[in-house]
Write an enzyme that holds these catalytic residues in place. Sequence first.
Site, mmCIF file in Angstrom:
data_model
loop_
_atom_site.group_PDB
_atom_site.id
_atom_site.type_symbol
_atom_site.label_atom_id
_atom_site.label_comp_id
_atom_site.label_asym_id
_atom_site.label_seq_id
_atom_site.Cartn_x
_atom_site.Cartn_y
_atom_site.Cartn_z
ATOM 1 C CG ASN A 8 -1.743 1.233 1.377
ATOM 2 O OD1 ASN A 8 -1.793 2.060 0.462
ATOM 3 N ND2 ASN A 8 -2.403 1.366 2.510
ATOM 4 C CD1 TRP A 9 3.650 1.162 -2.874
ATOM 5 C CD2 TRP A 9 3.873 2.528 -4.642
ATOM 6 N NE1 TRP A 9 4.559 0.591 -3.735
ATOM 7 C CE2 TRP A 9 4.709 1.408 -4.829
ATOM 8 C CE3 TRP A 9 3.833 3.507 -5.631
ATOM 9 C CZ2 TRP A 9 5.523 1.261 -5.957
ATOM 10 C CZ3 TRP A 9 4.636 3.357 -6.765
ATOM 11 C CH2 TRP A 9 5.472 2.243 -6.915
ATOM 12 C CE LYS A 10 -0.118 3.130 4.815
ATOM 13 N NZ LYS A 10 -0.052 3.219 6.265
ATOM 14 C CG HIS A 94 -5.787 1.955 5.358
ATOM 15 N ND1 HIS A 94 -5.320 2.877 6.266
ATOM 16 C CD2 HIS A 94 -4.786 1.074 5.161
ATOM 17 C CE1 HIS A 94 -4.073 2.556 6.601
ATOM 18 N NE2 HIS A 94 -3.733 1.467 5.941
ATOM 19 C CD GLU A 96 -2.823 5.493 6.847
ATOM 20 O OE1 GLU A 96 -2.793 5.501 5.607
ATOM 21 O OE2 GLU A 96 -1.923 4.987 7.552
ATOM 22 C CD GLU A 163 -3.329 -2.300 7.397
ATOM 23 O OE1 GLU A 163 -2.238 -2.554 6.874
ATOM 24 O OE2 GLU A 163 -3.969 -1.255 7.173
ATOM 25 N N GLY A 169 2.867 2.354 10.824
ATOM 26 C CA GLY A 169 3.860 3.415 10.683
ATOM 27 C C GLY A 169 4.613 3.750 11.957
ATOM 28 C CB SER A 208 5.448 -1.802 11.986
ATOM 29 O OG SER A 208 5.082 -0.456 12.274
ATOM 30 N N GLY A 229 2.964 -1.121 4.225
ATOM 31 C CA GLY A 229 3.008 0.296 3.892
ATOM 32 C C GLY A 229 4.421 0.734 3.561
ATOM 33 N N GLY A 230 5.089 1.348 4.518
ATOM 34 C CA GLY A 230 6.402 1.951 4.285
ATOM 35 C C GLY A 230 7.404 1.034 3.597
HETATM 36 P P1 13P Z 1 3.197 0.470 7.596
HETATM 37 O O1 13P Z 1 3.683 -0.830 6.995
HETATM 38 O O2 13P Z 1 3.917 1.680 7.075
HETATM 39 O O3 13P Z 1 3.132 0.396 9.083
HETATM 40 O O4 13P Z 1 1.678 0.663 7.090
HETATM 41 C C1 13P Z 1 0.797 -0.402 7.222
HETATM 42 C C2 13P Z 1 -0.442 -0.069 6.497
HETATM 43 O O5 13P Z 1 -1.213 0.793 6.895
HETATM 44 C C3 13P Z 1 -0.706 -0.782 5.246
HETATM 45 O O6 13P Z 1 -1.993 -0.544 4.783
#
Ligand code: 13P
Length: 248
Positions: A8-10, A94, A96, A163, A169, A208, A229-230
């Site tokens: 997920n590149w957000k 999600h 967010e 999640e 993050g 994470s 994510g990251g």
């Molecule tokens: P991180 O891997 O950056 O913690 O993000 C997880 C996430 O929200 C994937 O959708």
Amino acid sequence: MRKLIAGNWKMNGLTADIAEARAVAAGLAAAGGKADVMICPPATLIARLASALENGPVAIGGQDCHAEAAGAHTGDISAEMLADAGASAVIVGHSERRTDHNEDDATVRAKAEAAHRAGLLAIICVGETEEERLRGAAADVVTAQLSGSIPDGDPGRIVIAYEPVWAIGTGRTPTGDDIAEMHHHIHRHLCDRFGSAGEEIRILYGGSMKPSNAAEILAIAHVGGGLVGGASLKAKDFLAIVGAAGGL
Ligand code: 13P
């Protein structure tokens, strides 16, 4: 069950980052592995990634969709548009989106139904906040999210992503026992609701996940993959996680 590793590149990714996605595809093509791999770039890159990676081993997903197919909704994108641009999946609910855009379970469910209407896989996200975990409410919170967010039809086109909000993050992850307990809990819920089809629904862990912890997390019972994510933004890290899932 084949694991799914989805990046997920957000709100990250410009034209230059198409090279990272190409590097992921090249790393996989050389290996021909045993995991499904997906990248969910920002909407602006979906069509370009879909054409750059066409017929390759990396699927493309969206990060959100509107519940309706078309209409007067400035700035929104429908599931049909994602499919038209080359996506085969979409993340809905999600944390967010739930936080930044006040999305409730009914909204998430409507978006998941829209995904199915457009022929997309719906990756439905759930997870508790730290406060909810500390007061012992994590399982109840996740149960309520599952009950409210998952549509009735087509369990074959559902993936759940667990999640924990406090792990996203932050570099923090739940203990292996806590992940095992929650994934077991989600699995039971899906089996109660969908019978034998529920057995087959993949439950991703997200929060994470990185090369150094992926193998341990992915080995836990009922962890069907990862939503990353990251660590999905750099091909080298993302491929290392795919490798930990047996995908290389
Ligand atoms: P991180 O891997 O950056 O913690 O993000 C997880 C996430 O929200 C994937 O959708």
